[in-house]
Design a protein around this motif. Structure first.
Motif, short mmCIF file in Angstrom:
data_model
loop_
_atom_site.label_atom_id
_atom_site.label_comp_id
_atom_site.label_asym_id
_atom_site.label_seq_id
_atom_site.Cartn_x
_atom_site.Cartn_y
_atom_site.Cartn_z
N ARG A 67 13.16 -7.28 -23.30
CA ARG A 67 14.15 -7.89 -22.41
C ARG A 67 14.85 -6.81 -21.60
O ARG A 67 15.25 -5.78 -22.15
CB ARG A 67 15.15 -8.71 -23.22
N VAL A 68 14.99 -7.04 -20.32
CA VAL A 68 15.65 -6.09 -19.42
C VAL A 68 16.92 -6.75 -18.89
O VAL A 68 16.86 -7.75 -18.18
CB VAL A 68 14.72 -5.72 -18.24
N ASP A 69 18.08 -6.20 -19.27
CA ASP A 69 19.35 -6.80 -18.89
C ASP A 69 20.09 -6.04 -17.79
O ASP A 69 21.17 -6.46 -17.37
CB ASP A 69 20.27 -6.92 -20.11
N ASP A 70 19.54 -4.91 -17.34
CA ASP A 70 20.26 -4.10 -16.36
C ASP A 70 19.50 -3.95 -15.04
O ASP A 70 19.72 -3.01 -14.29
CB ASP A 70 20.55 -2.71 -16.94
N GLU A 71 18.60 -4.88 -14.77
CA GLU A 71 17.82 -4.80 -13.54
C GLU A 71 17.48 -6.20 -13.04
O GLU A 71 17.12 -7.07 -13.84
CB GLU A 71 16.53 -4.00 -13.78
N ASP A 72 17.60 -6.41 -11.74
CA ASP A 72 17.25 -7.68 -11.13
C ASP A 72 15.96 -7.53 -10.32
O ASP A 72 15.62 -6.45 -9.87
CB ASP A 72 18.37 -8.17 -10.20
N ILE A 73 15.28 -8.66 -10.14
CA ILE A 73 14.10 -8.68 -9.28
C ILE A 73 14.56 -8.69 -7.82
O ILE A 73 15.38 -9.52 -7.44
CB ILE A 73 13.22 -9.91 -9.57
N GLN A 74 14.04 -7.78 -7.04
CA GLN A 74 14.39 -7.70 -5.63
C GLN A 74 13.22 -8.18 -4.77
O GLN A 74 12.09 -8.32 -5.26
CB GLN A 74 14.73 -6.24 -5.26
N GLU A 75 13.49 -8.43 -3.49
CA GLU A 75 12.42 -8.80 -2.58
C GLU A 75 11.50 -7.62 -2.36
O GLU A 75 11.94 -6.50 -2.06
CB GLU A 75 13.00 -9.25 -1.23
N VAL A 76 10.21 -7.85 -2.53
CA VAL A 76 9.21 -6.79 -2.37
C VAL A 76 8.03 -7.36 -1.59
O VAL A 76 7.52 -8.43 -1.90
CB VAL A 76 8.71 -6.27 -3.74
N SER A 77 7.61 -6.65 -0.57
CA SER A 77 6.44 -7.05 0.21
C SER A 77 5.42 -5.93 0.17
O SER A 77 5.77 -4.76 0.35
CB SER A 77 6.83 -7.35 1.67
N CYS A 78 4.18 -6.29 -0.08
CA CYS A 78 3.10 -5.31 -0.04
C CYS A 78 2.54 -5.31 1.38
O CYS A 78 1.96 -6.30 1.83
CB CYS A 78 2.01 -5.69 -1.04
N LEU A 79 2.74 -4.23 2.09
CA LEU A 79 2.29 -4.12 3.47
C LEU A 79 1.23 -3.03 3.58
O LEU A 79 1.47 -1.89 3.20
CB LEU A 79 3.46 -3.77 4.39
N PRO A 80 0.04 -3.38 4.07
CA PRO A 80 -1.05 -2.41 4.12
C PRO A 80 -0.68 -1.12 4.83
O PRO A 80 -1.10 -0.03 4.42
CB PRO A 80 -2.16 -3.17 4.86
N ASP A 81 0.13 -1.19 5.90
CA ASP A 81 0.44 0.03 6.64
C ASP A 81 1.30 0.98 5.82
O ASP A 81 1.27 2.20 6.02
CB ASP A 81 1.13 -0.31 7.96
N LEU A 82 2.07 0.44 4.87
CA LEU A 82 2.87 1.30 4.00
C LEU A 82 2.04 1.91 2.88
O LEU A 82 2.48 2.84 2.22
CB LEU A 82 4.03 0.51 3.40
N ASN A 83 0.84 1.37 2.66
CA ASN A 83 -0.02 1.87 1.59
C ASN A 83 -1.07 2.85 2.09
O ASN A 83 -1.92 3.29 1.32
CB ASN A 83 -0.72 0.70 0.88
N GLU A 84 -1.04 3.19 3.36
CA GLU A 84 -2.07 4.06 3.90
C GLU A 84 -2.07 5.44 3.25
O GLU A 84 -3.08 6.14 3.25
CB GLU A 84 -1.90 4.19 5.41
N HIS A 85 -0.90 5.85 2.69
CA HIS A 85 -0.82 7.16 2.06
C HIS A 85 -1.45 7.18 0.67
O HIS A 85 -1.67 8.26 0.11
CB HIS A 85 0.64 7.60 1.95
N LEU A 86 -1.72 6.00 0.12
CA LEU A 86 -2.29 5.96 -1.22
C LEU A 86 -3.73 6.44 -1.22
O LEU A 86 -4.52 6.08 -0.35
CB LEU A 86 -2.23 4.53 -1.77
N GLN A 87 -4.07 7.21 -2.23
CA GLN A 87 -5.43 7.75 -2.32
C GLN A 87 -6.47 6.64 -2.38
O GLN A 87 -7.59 6.80 -1.91
CB GLN A 87 -5.54 8.62 -3.58
#
Length: 276
Positions: free
Chosen positions: A247-267
């Motif tokens: 159980r995690v009581d000190d963190e909330d789920i935030q809005e997250v979008s997976c965008l291909p242009d932001l992943n271009e740096h990934l190997q």
């Protein structure tokens, strides 16, 4: 005979009164509430009439944020080893991913290219999972891509496979057995869907069937899920795995979008390290 006449007359008068104007000086008639549902129509899990139905109290409430327990291994997110005996079609992918890993490459990283992780991996990726439980359903939202999973608890059956809308997380139907929630999931997509990745790539197909037995343990501080998974297209018999979540009581789920242009740096996305 008189009873039948009175009944028929009552029906006839009732039908006329439904549209008759109110008598002068009388209070406005209250509009009759529409029926909550029609025979054969499945109410939404959020429909007030569905939520309000009388049901036995749930043995526990999963509402909260949960994160995979990695105290025993950093690879706890994986569902093997051990792995079941793979079919020849699946073995090709597994062997290719092993070869790529030895060469410092990544084999078919669909997740890195923003394809949904899908069940079961969405439960164990290195992001917490928020769960909100109501009497008719459990809504799960992952911090990873904000992937949505719904477990229906209102007694509905699975959708027929010839009309089901296939998704990466499938259609999950749950029921209570003692102190456990048993969740049956079918209706998966069979493309870009993996059971494990990164040197142990095993595909999942449309025949994937997952049954989970979910329990709260350690005073509600941990969630334990026993997985039994079958997919005759890709492995023989049952593939079993057990996971624990803290159980995690000190963190909330935030809005997250997976965008291909932001992943271009990934190997594993656009470089030569990506093996297709």
């Amino acid at each position: 005979m008189a009873l039948a006449t009175v009944t028929a007359a009552g029906v006839s008068v009732s039908g006329c009164d439904a549209t008759a104007p109110a008598a002068p000086g009388s209070a406005p008639a209250t509009e009759s509430a529409a029926p909550a549902t029609q025979p054969g129509v499945q109410l939404s899990a959020l429909a007030p009439a569905n939520v309000a139905k009388s049901r036995p109290a749930a043995p526990f409430d999963l509402t909260g944020n949960w994160f995979i327990d990695t105290t025993e291994s950093a690879d706890a997110w994986r569902f093997g080893p051990p792995y079941p005996k793979l079919t020849p079609a699946a073995q090709v992918h597994f062997d290719a991913s092993q070869k790529a890993a030895r060469e410092g490459k990544v084999y078919r990283d669909d997740i890195g290219q923003c394809w949904p992780a899908g069940l079961p991996l969405i439960m164990t990726r290195y992001w917490p999972m928020a769960m909100v439980q109501i009497p008719t359903a459990i809504y799960m939202v992952s911090g990873f891509m904000n992937s949505l999973r719904i477990v229906y608890l209102d007694g509905r059956p699975h959708t027929e496979l010839d009309i089901i809308v296939r998704t990466f997380n499938g259609e999950s139907i749950g029921h209570w057995e003692g102190d456990a929630l048993v969740v049956d999931t079918i209706g998966f997509r069979g493309d870009h869907h993996w059971m494990d990745q990164g040197g142990a790539s095993i595909p999942a197909g449309e025949q994937l069937h997952i049954v989970e037995r979910i329990r709260l343990i350690n005073g509600g501080k941990q969630l334990e899920i026993e997985y039994t998974m079958t997919d005759p297209e890709h492995w023989e018999g049952e593939w079993k795995s057990m996971k624990r979540f803290n159980r995690v009581d000190d963190e909330d789920i935030q809005e997250v979008s997976c965008l291909p242009d932001l992943n271009e740096h990934l190997q594993s996305t656009t470089s030569k390290a990506q093996v297709r």
